[in-house]
Scaffold this motif. Structure first.
Motif, PDB file in Angstrom:
ATOM      1  N   MET A 160       2.568   2.889  -0.977  1.00  0.00           N
ATOM      2  CA  MET A 160       1.747   3.185  -1.167  1.00  0.00           C
ATOM      3  C   MET A 160       2.534   4.271  -1.965  1.00  0.00           C
ATOM      4  O   MET A 160       3.514   4.170  -2.161  1.00  0.00           O
ATOM      5  N   ALA A 161       1.638   4.889  -2.420  1.00  0.00           N
ATOM      6  CA  ALA A 161       2.957   5.850  -3.932  1.00  0.00           C
ATOM      7  C   ALA A 161       1.344   7.022  -4.394  1.00  0.00           C
ATOM      8  O   ALA A 161       0.595   7.494  -3.459  1.00  0.00           O
ATOM      9  N   VAL A 162       1.058   6.807  -5.713  1.00  0.00           N
ATOM     10  CA  VAL A 162       0.140   8.222  -6.026  1.00  0.00           C
ATOM     11  C   VAL A 162      -1.140   8.040  -6.331  1.00  0.00           C
ATOM     12  O   VAL A 162      -1.071   6.413  -6.886  1.00  0.00           O
ATOM     13  N   ILE A 163      -1.935   8.296  -6.071  1.00  0.00           N
ATOM     14  CA  ILE A 163      -3.192   7.697  -6.723  1.00  0.00           C
ATOM     15  C   ILE A 163      -3.956   8.982  -7.143  1.00  0.00           C
ATOM     16  O   ILE A 163      -3.410   9.797  -7.077  1.00  0.00           O
ATOM     17  N   GLU A 164      -4.578   8.637  -7.734  1.00  0.00           N
ATOM     18  CA  GLU A 164      -5.865  10.035  -8.119  1.00  0.00           C
ATOM     19  C   GLU A 164      -6.933   9.782  -7.152  1.00  0.00           C
ATOM     20  O   GLU A 164      -7.033   9.573  -6.444  1.00  0.00           O
ATOM     21  N   ILE A 165      -7.211  11.594  -7.787  1.00  0.00           N
ATOM     22  CA  ILE A 165      -8.539  12.176  -6.410  1.00  0.00           C
ATOM     23  C   ILE A 165      -9.532  11.284  -6.462  1.00  0.00           C
ATOM     24  O   ILE A 165      -9.941  10.872  -5.243  1.00  0.00           O
ATOM     25  N   GLU A 166     -10.328  10.558  -7.631  1.00  0.00           N
ATOM     26  CA  GLU A 166     -11.517  10.456  -7.358  1.00  0.00           C
ATOM     27  C   GLU A 166     -10.782   9.073  -6.069  1.00  0.00           C
ATOM     28  O   GLU A 166     -11.609   8.313  -6.197  1.00  0.00           O
ATOM     29  N   GLU A 167      -9.663   8.235  -7.061  1.00  0.00           N
ATOM     30  CA  GLU A 167      -9.588   7.223  -5.234  1.00  0.00           C
ATOM     31  C   GLU A 167     -10.003   7.139  -3.599  1.00  0.00           C
ATOM     32  O   GLU A 167      -9.661   7.196  -2.820  1.00  0.00           O
ATOM     33  N   LEU A 168      -9.568   8.501  -3.816  1.00  0.00           N
ATOM     34  CA  LEU A 168      -9.378   9.556  -2.197  1.00  0.00           C
ATOM     35  C   LEU A 168      -9.650   9.476  -1.096  1.00  0.00           C
ATOM     36  O   LEU A 168      -9.539   7.973  -0.527  1.00  0.00           O
ATOM     37  N   GLN A 169     -11.282   9.234  -1.734  1.00  0.00           N
ATOM     38  CA  GLN A 169     -12.783   9.273  -0.822  1.00  0.00           C
ATOM     39  C   GLN A 169     -12.363   7.641  -0.194  1.00  0.00           C
ATOM     40  O   GLN A 169     -12.215   7.545   0.899  1.00  0.00           O
ATOM     41  N   GLY A 170     -12.313   6.955  -0.835  1.00  0.00           N
ATOM     42  CA  GLY A 170     -11.883   5.090  -0.354  1.00  0.00           C
ATOM     43  C   GLY A 170     -11.218   5.414   0.378  1.00  0.00           C
ATOM     44  O   GLY A 170     -10.717   3.968   1.202  1.00  0.00           O
ATOM     45  N   ARG A 171     -10.076   5.193   0.730  1.00  0.00           N
ATOM     46  CA  ARG A 171      -8.707   5.019   1.139  1.00  0.00           C
ATOM     47  C   ARG A 171      -8.973   5.169   2.897  1.00  0.00           C
ATOM     48  O   ARG A 171      -7.782   5.423   3.457  1.00  0.00           O
ATOM     49  N   LEU A 172      -9.647   6.521   2.883  1.00  0.00           N
ATOM     50  CA  LEU A 172      -9.650   7.070   3.806  1.00  0.00           C
ATOM     51  C   LEU A 172     -10.628   6.381   5.074  1.00  0.00           C
ATOM     52  O   LEU A 172     -11.678   6.163   4.995  1.00  0.00           O
ATOM     53  N   SER A 173      -9.292   6.139   6.329  1.00  0.00           N
ATOM     54  CA  SER A 173     -10.594   5.919   7.697  1.00  0.00           C
ATOM     55  C   SER A 173     -11.074   6.823   8.385  1.00  0.00           C
ATOM     56  O   SER A 173     -10.820   8.419   8.244  1.00  0.00           O
ATOM     57  N   LYS A 174     -12.346   6.414   9.085  1.00  0.00           N
ATOM     58  CA  LYS A 174     -13.540   8.236   9.944  1.00  0.00           C
ATOM     59  C   LYS A 174     -12.072   7.898  10.782  1.00  0.00           C
ATOM     60  O   LYS A 174     -11.106   7.497  10.587  1.00  0.00           O
ATOM     61  N   GLY A 175     -12.198   9.923  10.784  1.00  0.00           N
ATOM     62  CA  GLY A 175     -10.857  10.111  11.684  1.00  0.00           C
ATOM     63  C   GLY A 175      -9.794  10.642  11.010  1.00  0.00           C
ATOM     64  O   GLY A 175      -9.159  11.389  12.204  1.00  0.00           O
ATOM     65  N   PHE A 219      10.531  13.917  -4.850  1.00  0.00           N
ATOM     66  CA  PHE A 219      10.046  13.900  -3.494  1.00  0.00           C
ATOM     67  C   PHE A 219       8.718  12.885  -2.787  1.00  0.00           C
ATOM     68  O   PHE A 219       9.572  11.755  -2.295  1.00  0.00           O
ATOM     69  N   VAL A 220       8.437  12.773  -4.055  1.00  0.00           N
ATOM     70  CA  VAL A 220       6.449  12.393  -3.760  1.00  0.00           C
ATOM     71  C   VAL A 220       7.189  10.182  -3.601  1.00  0.00           C
ATOM     72  O   VAL A 220       7.753   9.550  -3.364  1.00  0.00           O
ATOM     73  N   ARG A 221       8.313   9.972  -4.676  1.00  0.00           N
ATOM     74  CA  ARG A 221       8.403   8.629  -4.751  1.00  0.00           C
ATOM     75  C   ARG A 221       9.985   8.172  -3.946  1.00  0.00           C
ATOM     76  O   ARG A 221       9.827   7.186  -3.014  1.00  0.00           O
ATOM     77  N   ASN A 222      10.581   9.237  -3.226  1.00  0.00           N
ATOM     78  CA  ASN A 222      11.531   8.937  -2.149  1.00  0.00           C
ATOM     79  C   ASN A 222      10.481   8.724  -0.708  1.00  0.00           C
ATOM     80  O   ASN A 222      10.411   8.208  -0.034  1.00  0.00           O
ATOM     81  N   MET A 223       9.811   9.433  -0.617  1.00  0.00           N
ATOM     82  CA  MET A 223       8.262   9.490   0.096  1.00  0.00           C
ATOM     83  C   MET A 223       7.490   8.042   0.421  1.00  0.00           C
ATOM     84  O   MET A 223       7.706   7.863   0.974  1.00  0.00           O
ATOM     85  N   ALA A 224       7.723   7.536  -0.449  1.00  0.00           N
ATOM     86  CA  ALA A 224       6.451   6.732  -0.701  1.00  0.00           C
ATOM     87  C   ALA A 224       7.597   4.884   0.000  1.00  0.00           C
ATOM     88  O   ALA A 224       7.182   4.521  -0.202  1.00  0.00           O
ATOM     89  N   GLU A 225       8.568   5.108   0.113  1.00  0.00           N
ATOM     90  CA  GLU A 225       9.569   4.603   0.996  1.00  0.00           C
ATOM     91  C   GLU A 225       9.759   4.556   2.103  1.00  0.00           C
ATOM     92  O   GLU A 225      10.776   3.454   2.703  1.00  0.00           O
ATOM     93  N   LYS A 226       9.077   5.822   3.165  1.00  0.00           N
ATOM     94  CA  LYS A 226       8.775   5.891   3.957  1.00  0.00           C
ATOM     95  C   LYS A 226       7.126   6.151   4.849  1.00  0.00           C
ATOM     96  O   LYS A 226       7.606   5.805   6.000  1.00  0.00           O
ATOM     97  N   THR A 227       6.241   6.167   3.581  1.00  0.00           N
ATOM     98  CA  THR A 227       5.572   5.560   4.183  1.00  0.00           C
ATOM     99  C   THR A 227       4.252   4.986   3.152  1.00  0.00           C
ATOM    100  O   THR A 227       4.669   4.995   2.391  1.00  0.00           O
TER     101      THR A 227
END
Length: 162
Positions: free
Chosen positions: A1-16, A93-101
């Motif tokens: 994954m990498a960068v998303i907008e705040i408006e997309e965030l809720q739909g990306r989360l699972s319960k818990g 930093f975020v670009r590098n993290m996107a390679e790890k998660t």
């Protein structure tokens, strides 16, 4: 994954899952995490920076412990809205993290978050020494709380209640 907008965030989360807030400093990474209802940000212990690979391991372990499904990271934008070297370092930093998660990251304008965090700590009569130890996690809490409040506003706007 990498960068998303705040408006997309809720739909990306699972319960818990929670949302993490990050304040990326040169010596530490401030960390905060939401509650399960995505209403309240709470500071977590700082991560002392060493080198990126070790920082990533420490950060990913902390995010897993707190069941984070995404991270909101403060983007240090200048007061005039331009981006300088610190913003570029945060994006790298975020670009590098996107390679790890696969966790999505949301950039959040962090103007004045450190100032607000310092004022809050002063109002709680926290000593200067302890403030310097807590400022980055307090700033991460302010960053995350701003994003959580925006998510709540989006839910209200979409008729999904609180």
């Amino acid at each position: 994954m990498a960068v998303i907008e705040i408006e997309e965030l809720q739909g990306r989360l699972s319960k818990g899952q929670t949302i993490a807030g990050l304040d990326l400093g040169t010596k530490t990474i401030g960390l905060a995490v939401s509650d399960l209802s995505l209403s309240l940000a709470s500071p977590r212990p700082l991560i002392k920076r060493r080198k990126f690979t070790l920082d990533a391991i420490d950060l990913l372990a902390a995010l897993e412990r707190d069941r984070a499904g995404a991270a909101v990271i403060g983007l240090p934008v200048n007061m005039d809205g331009s981006e300088g070297p610190r913003a570029q370092a945060t994006r790298a930093f975020v670009r590098n993290m996107a390679e790890k998660t696969d966790l999505p990251f949301v950039f959040w304008d962090e103007r004045l978050s450190t100032v607000a965090a310092e004022r809050a700590l002063i109002s709680m009569d926290v000593s200067r020494k302890k403030r310097s130890e807590r400022i980055d996690s307090a700033a991460a809490s302010f960053i995350l709380q701003g994003a959580l409040d925006r998510l709540k506003g989006l839910r209200m706007q979409n008729g999904q209640g609180s």
